[in-house]
Design an enzyme around this catalytic site. Structure first.
Site, short mmCIF file in Angstrom:
data_model
loop_
_atom_site.label_atom_id
_atom_site.label_comp_id
_atom_site.label_asym_id
_atom_site.label_seq_id
_atom_site.Cartn_x
_atom_site.Cartn_y
_atom_site.Cartn_z
CE1 TYR A 1 -3.07 -3.02 0.33
CE2 TYR A 1 -3.38 -2.54 2.65
CZ TYR A 1 -3.65 -3.32 1.54
OH TYR A 1 -4.51 -4.37 1.67
CB SER B 1 -13.28 -5.47 -0.04
OG SER B 1 -12.01 -5.00 -0.45
N PRO B 2 -15.18 -5.61 3.20
CG PRO B 2 -15.29 -4.98 5.44
CD PRO B 2 -14.33 -5.10 4.30
CG LEU B 3 -18.05 -1.46 4.28
CD1 LEU B 3 -17.59 -0.07 4.67
CD2 LEU B 3 -19.44 -1.74 4.85
NE ARG C 1 -11.72 -4.29 -4.22
CZ ARG C 1 -10.47 -4.36 -3.75
NH1 ARG C 1 -9.90 -3.30 -3.27
NH2 ARG C 1 -9.79 -5.49 -3.80
N GLY C 2 -16.93 -0.26 -0.87
CA GLY C 2 -17.80 0.90 -0.70
C GLY C 2 -19.16 0.73 -1.36
CB SER D 1 -21.77 2.60 1.65
OG SER D 1 -21.41 3.26 0.45
#
Ligand SMILES: NC(=O)c1ccc[n+]([C@@H]2O[C@H](COP(=O)([O-])OP(=O)(O)OC[C@H]3O[C@@H](n4cnc5c(N)ncnc54)[C@H](OP(=O)(O)O)[C@@H]3O)[C@@H](O)[C@H]2O)c1
Length: 310
Positions: free
Chosen positions: A42, A188-190, A192-193, A196
């Site tokens: 990263y 990445s539980p969302l 990758r957004g 939401s």
């Protein structure tokens, strides 16, 4: 509780603000979110450096997880490298970038098929014996690799993509983790957004936004996948929660061995995500979420998929 992924602080999902990123890490510790996830790649290196600076004077209150596993040339990822010499190079680099004496959880980021997993994990285990690392983990590996690795040295965690729209580890991988006592860290539980409901379509994402490469966000797939987030939003509305909170709560309901690491670079999302741990979803909501329509588009490009071990 442990729920904080830092990749987004390295410009993956839009521009970053270092002061807010550091404030987010400090706030996490204050509210008991103490498990921080970074990686050598990263940045490369800069995300570990950021975490190290943020944790100065707070090291003992945090669990640091980082990863190695790539060859890095001219500041760019240049393929996987699981050779023991890369293991030895990487550990000293990560300790230096983080400015710490030891790493709590150290993962191989992607398997290198040209190196037997026993050799890579054997060299990682040497770092445990040297006191540089407490626990070992692997990312995106299949059952055979998990078993072979675990026979060399206990594997404490498997970090793989797992969320309402990506459920490939359910079945044999999850069962093997449970059989061997390996914790599961969904990344990445969302989505990758996406889960939401706040990620705009591709054309409006920044030019360097990682999601431009994610097939699930292509124009065609994005519109098909909106049905998924609409259902998540329906469940959220019943609980006065946000879709992101429902996505996290659903994962937390899958078992006490599941520790998601939602990524954010801002305090407001961090606090909202931490509150998801208190959201109780009744059986009918879990059933509705479990029966969402299949996701349109695979989760990586063909090239990135090739590095996933099955
Ligand atoms: N092992 C691997 O190969 C691998 C791969 C990918 C990720 N990871 C790790 O997993 C962590 C999490 O995954 P991820 O960051 O890729 O994806 P993610 O957690 O699924 O989603 C992150 C995105 O969701 C947004 N977000 C976070 N909380 C939100 C909320 N409450 N409401 C609305 N939006 C919200 C973030 O916005 P902001 O950025 O604007 O805050 C960011 O754009 C990473 O940080 C990284 O440490 C590991």
């Amino acid at each position: 509780m442990g729920m904080s992924g830092l990749a987004g602080m390295a410009d993956m999902y839009g521009p970053t603000d270092e002061a807010e990123a550091i404030a987010t890490i400090h706030r996490a510790i204050e509210i008991g979110v103490d498990f921080f996830d970074t990686a050598e790649i990263y940045g490369p290196y800069v995300n570990e450096g950021l975490l190290g600076r943020a944790l100065a004077g707070r090291r003992e209150r945090a669990l640091i997880a980082t990863k190695f596993g790539f060859r890095i040339e001219d500041g760019k990822m240049a393929g996987v490298d699981g050779r023991p010499e890369n293991v030895r190079r990487a550990i000293d680099g990560s300790l230096e970038h983080l400015g710490v004496e030891h790493i709590d959880l150290w993962y191989q980021h992607r398997r290198d098929r040209s190196v037997p997993i026993e050799e890579t994990v054997g060299a990682m285990a040497d770092q445990v014996r040297a006191g540089k690392v407490r626990y070992l983990g692997l990312s995106e590996v299949g059952v055979t690799t998990l078993k072979r690795a675990h026979a060399v040295h206990p594997i404490s965690a498997l970090q793989s993509e797992y969320s309402l729209w990506e459920r490939n580890i359910e079945g044999d991988v999850l069962a093997t983790c449970r059989e061997l006592g390996i914790g599961v860290v969904p990344y990445s539980p969302l989505g990758r957004g996406f889960l939401s409901g706040l990620v705009p379509e591709l054309a409006t994402l920044g030019p360097n936004d990682y999601r431009r490469l994610d097939p699930r966000f292509s124009d065609e797939n994005y519109s098909r996948n909106l049905v998924i987030v609409q259902e998540v939003a329906r469940v959220a509305a019943r609980h006065g929660a946000t879709p992101a909170q429902v996505a996290l709560a659903w994962l937390l309901h899958q078992g006490a061995d599941i520790v998601p690491i939602p990524g954010t670079k801002r305090r407001s999302y961090l606090e909202a995500n931490a509150a998801a741990a208190d959201l109780v979803l009744p059986a009918e909501d879990l059933a509705a979420l479990g029966a969402l329509q299949p996701t349109a588009g695979q989760r990586y490009t063909e090239r990135a998929m090739a590095a996933i071990d099955r």
